[in-house]
Design an enzyme around this catalytic site. Structure first.
Site, PDB file in Angstrom:
ATOM      1  N   ILE A 181       0.596  -0.993  -0.248  1.00 15.18           N
ATOM      2  CA  ILE A 181      -0.508  -0.061   0.167  1.00 15.18           C
ATOM      3  C   ILE A 181       0.761   1.531   0.100  1.00 15.18           C
ATOM      4  O   ILE A 181       0.495   2.622  -0.234  1.00 15.18           O
ATOM      5  CB  ILE A 181      -0.650   0.339   1.233  1.00 15.18           C
ATOM      6  CG1 ILE A 181       0.033  -0.105   2.056  1.00 15.18           C
ATOM      7  CG2 ILE A 181      -2.130  -0.702   1.016  1.00 15.18           C
ATOM      8  CD1 ILE A 181      -1.170  -0.275   4.019  1.00 15.18           C
ATOM      9  N   TYR A 237       0.069 -10.092  17.718  1.00 18.60           N
ATOM     10  CA  TYR A 237       0.983 -10.394  16.891  1.00 18.60           C
ATOM     11  C   TYR A 237       1.531 -11.710  16.586  1.00 18.60           C
ATOM     12  O   TYR A 237       0.653 -12.027  15.924  1.00 18.60           O
ATOM     13  CB  TYR A 237       2.583  -9.719  17.011  1.00 18.60           C
ATOM     14  CG  TYR A 237       3.956 -10.257  15.730  1.00 18.60           C
ATOM     15  CD1 TYR A 237       2.908  -9.736  14.476  1.00 18.60           C
ATOM     16  CD2 TYR A 237       4.651 -11.141  16.009  1.00 18.60           C
ATOM     17  CE1 TYR A 237       3.643 -10.397  14.028  1.00 18.60           C
ATOM     18  CE2 TYR A 237       5.471 -11.200  14.797  1.00 18.60           C
ATOM     19  CZ  TYR A 237       5.613 -11.230  13.445  1.00 18.60           C
ATOM     20  OH  TYR A 237       6.116 -11.395  12.615  1.00 18.60           O
ATOM     21  N   ASP A 294      -3.927  -3.413  -1.226  1.00 19.93           N
ATOM     22  CA  ASP A 294      -3.971  -3.583   0.429  1.00 19.93           C
ATOM     23  C   ASP A 294      -5.350  -4.440   0.599  1.00 19.93           C
ATOM     24  O   ASP A 294      -5.866  -5.286   0.153  1.00 19.93           O
ATOM     25  CB  ASP A 294      -5.283  -2.181   0.349  1.00 19.93           C
ATOM     26  CG  ASP A 294      -5.730  -1.663   1.645  1.00 19.93           C
ATOM     27  OD1 ASP A 294      -6.227  -3.059   2.242  1.00 19.93           O
ATOM     28  OD2 ASP A 294      -6.336  -0.976   2.069  1.00 19.93           O
TER      29      ASP A 294
HETATM   30  N1  LIG Z   1      11.397  -9.781   9.264  1.00 18.70           N
HETATM   31  C1  LIG Z   1      11.339 -10.841  10.377  1.00 18.70           C
HETATM   32  O1  LIG Z   1      12.186 -10.443  11.350  1.00 18.70           O
HETATM   33  C2  LIG Z   1      10.306 -12.023  10.811  1.00 18.70           C
HETATM   34  C3  LIG Z   1      10.401 -12.779  11.309  1.00 18.70           C
HETATM   35  C4  LIG Z   1       9.168 -13.476  11.719  1.00 18.70           C
HETATM   36  C5  LIG Z   1       8.353 -13.173  10.163  1.00 18.70           C
HETATM   37  N2  LIG Z   1       8.128 -12.343   9.690  1.00 18.70           N
HETATM   38  C6  LIG Z   1       6.883 -12.505   8.663  1.00 18.70           C
HETATM   39  O2  LIG Z   1       7.402 -12.195   7.711  1.00 18.70           O
HETATM   40  C7  LIG Z   1       6.676 -11.297   6.818  1.00 18.70           C
HETATM   41  C8  LIG Z   1       7.531  -9.591   6.273  1.00 18.70           C
HETATM   42  O3  LIG Z   1       7.910  -9.634   6.816  1.00 18.70           O
HETATM   43  P1  LIG Z   1       8.158  -7.659   6.947  1.00 18.70           P
HETATM   44  O4  LIG Z   1       9.784  -7.955   8.011  1.00 18.70           O
HETATM   45  O5  LIG Z   1       9.087  -7.762   5.526  1.00 18.70           O
HETATM   46  O6  LIG Z   1       7.155  -7.057   7.780  1.00 18.70           O
HETATM   47  P2  LIG Z   1       7.345  -5.134   7.009  1.00 18.70           P
HETATM   48  O7  LIG Z   1       6.753  -5.049   8.451  1.00 18.70           O
HETATM   49  O8  LIG Z   1       9.258  -4.798   7.461  1.00 18.70           O
HETATM   50  O9  LIG Z   1       6.801  -4.828   5.866  1.00 18.70           O
HETATM   51  C9  LIG Z   1       5.120  -5.136   6.325  1.00 18.70           C
HETATM   52  C10 LIG Z   1       4.512  -4.344   5.194  1.00 18.70           C
HETATM   53  O10 LIG Z   1       3.155  -4.895   5.193  1.00 18.70           O
HETATM   54  C11 LIG Z   1       2.680  -3.731   4.553  1.00 18.70           C
HETATM   55  N3  LIG Z   1       1.195  -4.154   5.000  1.00 18.70           N
HETATM   56  C12 LIG Z   1       0.624  -3.184   6.142  1.00 18.70           C
HETATM   57  N4  LIG Z   1      -0.863  -3.111   6.219  1.00 18.70           N
HETATM   58  C13 LIG Z   1      -0.853  -3.624   4.200  1.00 18.70           C
HETATM   59  C14 LIG Z   1      -2.343  -3.682   3.839  1.00 18.70           C
HETATM   60  N5  LIG Z   1      -3.534  -3.511   4.567  1.00 18.70           N
HETATM   61  N6  LIG Z   1      -2.166  -4.382   2.814  1.00 18.70           N
HETATM   62  C15 LIG Z   1      -0.714  -4.614   2.426  1.00 18.70           C
HETATM   63  N7  LIG Z   1      -0.015  -4.401   2.542  1.00 18.70           N
HETATM   64  C16 LIG Z   1      -0.428  -3.793   4.667  1.00 18.70           C
HETATM   65  C17 LIG Z   1       3.372  -2.705   5.115  1.00 18.70           C
HETATM   66  O11 LIG Z   1       2.969  -1.559   4.269  1.00 18.70           O
HETATM   67  C18 LIG Z   1       4.659  -3.478   4.905  1.00 18.70           C
HETATM   68  O12 LIG Z   1       5.366  -3.158   3.704  1.00 18.70           O
HETATM   69  C19 LIG Z   1       5.576 -11.011   7.862  1.00 18.70           C
HETATM   70  O13 LIG Z   1       4.489 -11.758   7.861  1.00 18.70           O
HETATM   71  C20 LIG Z   1       5.801 -11.191   9.642  1.00 18.70           C
HETATM   72  O14 LIG Z   1       5.078 -10.792  10.055  1.00 18.70           O
HETATM   73  C21 LIG Z   1       9.326 -11.534   9.468  1.00 18.70           C
HETATM   74  C1  LIG Z   2      10.475 -12.488  15.028  1.00 25.22           C
HETATM   75  C2  LIG Z   2       9.910 -11.251  13.802  1.00 25.22           C
HETATM   76  O1  LIG Z   2       7.974 -11.680  14.082  1.00 25.22           O
HETATM   77  C3  LIG Z   2       9.966 -10.172  13.895  1.00 25.22           C
HETATM   78  N1  LIG Z   2      10.983  -9.864  13.319  1.00 25.22           N
HETATM   79  C4  LIG Z   2       9.370  -9.369  15.496  1.00 25.22           C
HETATM   80  O2  LIG Z   2      10.517  -8.521  15.918  1.00 25.22           O
HETATM   81  O3  LIG Z   2       8.729  -8.915  15.874  1.00 25.22           O
END
Ligand SMILES: NC(=O)c1ccc[n+]([C@@H]2O[C@H](COP(=O)([O-])OP(=O)(O)OC[C@H]3O[C@@H](n4cnc5c(N)ncnc54)[C@H](O)[C@@H]3O)[C@@H](O)[C@H]2O)c1
Ligand SMILES: C[C@@H](O)[C@H](N)C(=O)O
Length: 374
Positions: free
Chosen positions: A90, A196, A107
């Site tokens: 978005i 979360y 979205d």
């Molecule tokens: N990064 C980590 O360490 C980690 C660890 C475990 C799990 N994850 C999972 O991996 C996935 C990606 O993580 P990330 O670190 O890239 O997350 P992030 O927070 O960096 O990015 C999430 C994205 O979702 C978008 N978003 C928010 N609301 C939205 C909506 N209504 N419609 C469409 N998009 C929307 C945001 O604009 C953002 O770009 C997530 O589901 C997260 O839970 C990440």
């Molecule tokens: C662990 C993972 O889901 C994310 N990096 C957080 O700390 O929320």
């Protein structure tokens, strides 16, 4: 399972079933469930699966502008072709992302918008990355509930309706203080204390339910904290392990918001993205479960700082604990048991702590050299 038997089993399930969703008539979702040949189990062994020019999946990545999406798009585009992987979010993409391949506004709270994208682009795989992470989720529970839970419902229904293979990441945050923490197995008590974590347990259970009830090809990995050099984390509890590199390079100092002895499972981004590709390509019969822990390493802020100080002895680390993040970290796994992923689809990490630190410093070193050169 022979193809015809697979289809008739799934068709029977579809006739008996109605996936629940607040956004569309239930019957439509069931009637429209279609089955991609990609859902049929393949005889190819893992790692030898390859895609011909005509057999590429058409992938949509939601929430693609966060820490992980751009890197995943790059990896998938290398494998399936640039135009077969669509990034969406978005937010407005930076120039480099916009010019690197297809980008689209999406979205996940808008069901019709999602359906239009899936239909118009003949999407076959959906990687659902949109989410609010642990710390920002606690700061805005209503929005986290809406994006992480209502949004997930839309994604599940779109995937079921159009026969998509669906990947939804879960997290170490799907466990809580009553889970075994050292190590945490795939199957155990899950009573997280963050919105979360609650939303991610919900995603795991709903995805598995849709798989068993409607034949949805749902695949889920519980990621540890992910560490990357060229993308910033979006507001999680493990963010310190990325920030320390930026601050170390820029100022030679770092103030950590977790206690020095806080042990958490972590992974370098390349391992995380490769695991995602591998589980998506894994033949269905190799998956004894639909939600797997994956792990690479486990360290404390003190251990990470010590590893960095081997190469940057002048680095100063101080601690100013954020009570919200610390309480979250104290309820999460310290070590992750990923033996099922290793056994079922040959998961294997490449980066441990010394390699992670070296790779991150090499990246920032080459950036600094580039900046000096320009
Ligand atoms: N990064 C980590 O360490 C980690 C660890 C475990 C799990 N994850 C999972 O991996 C996935 C990606 O993580 P990330 O670190 O890239 O997350 P992030 O927070 O960096 O990015 C999430 C994205 O979702 C978008 N978003 C928010 N609301 C939205 C909506 N209504 N419609 C469409 N998009 C929307 C945001 O604009 C953002 O770009 C997530 O589901 C997260 O839970 C990440
Ligand atoms: C662990 C993972 O889901 C994310 N990096 C957080 O700390 O929320």
């Amino acid at each position: 399972m022979p193809v015809m038997r697979f289809f008739s089993k799934v068709a029977k399930q579809a006739l008996l079933s109605t996936p629940g969703c607040g956004c569309q008539p239930l019957t439509v979702a069931v009637r429209n469930i279609s089955f991609s040949p990609r859902q049929v189990t393949s005889d190819a062994s893992f790692h030898s699966v390859s895609f011909s020019e005509t057999d590429h999946p058409k992938v949509l990545i939601t929430g693609g502008l966060g820490q992980l999406g751009v890197g995943l798009a790059k990896l998938l585009r290398k494998r399936y072709g640039k135009n077969n992987v669509i990034l969406s979010d978005i937010r407005k993409p930076p120039n480099s992302v916009f010019h690197s391949g297809p980008f689209i506004y999406s979205d996940i709270l808008d069901y019709k918008n999602l359906r239009e994208i899936v239909v118009n682009n003949r999407i076959t795989w959906l990687v659902h990355y949109s989410a609010l992470l642990s710390a920002v989720g606690e700061a805005n529970v209503a929005l986290a509930r809406s994006v992480n839970i209502t949004g997930l419902h839309n994604i599940l229904d779109i995937a079921a309706e159009h026969g998509l293979r669906l990947f939804v990441p879960s997290t170490i945050g799907a466990f809580g203080p009553s889970s075994p923490r050292n190590p945490t197995p795939d199957l155990c008590v899950q009573r997280p204390r963050t919105i979360y974590g609650v939303s991610k347990v919900h995603a795991e259970l709903m995805g598995e339910y849709y798989h068993h009830r409607y034949g949805l090809d749902f695949r889920c990995l519980r990621y540890p904290g992910i560490i990357s050099a060229d993308s910033m984390p979006g507001g999680g509890t493990t963010d310190y392990a990325v920030q320390i590199f930026h601050d170390a390079i820029k100022t030679g100092k770092f103030e950590c918001n977790l206690r020095p002895d806080t042990r958490l499972p972590m992974m370098y981004i390349d391992d995380c993205l490769r695991a995602t590709l591998e589980v998506m390509e894994a033949p269905a019969e190799t998956l004894s479960m639909r939600t797997y822990n994956i792990n690479a390493m486990s360290f404390t802020p003190e251990e990470l700082a010590q590893e960095l100080q081997k190469q940057m002895p002048e680095l100063e680390v101080t601690y100013e604990v954020d009570p919200v993040r610390q309480a979250i970290a104290d309820s999460w796994p310290m070590n992750f048991d990923d033996s099922n992923a290793r056994k079922d689809w040959a998961w294997k990490h490449d980066y441990d702590l010394p390699e992670l630190v070296q790779t991150m410093l090499n990246f920032f070193g080459s950036e600094t050299r580039m900046a000096r050169f320009n």
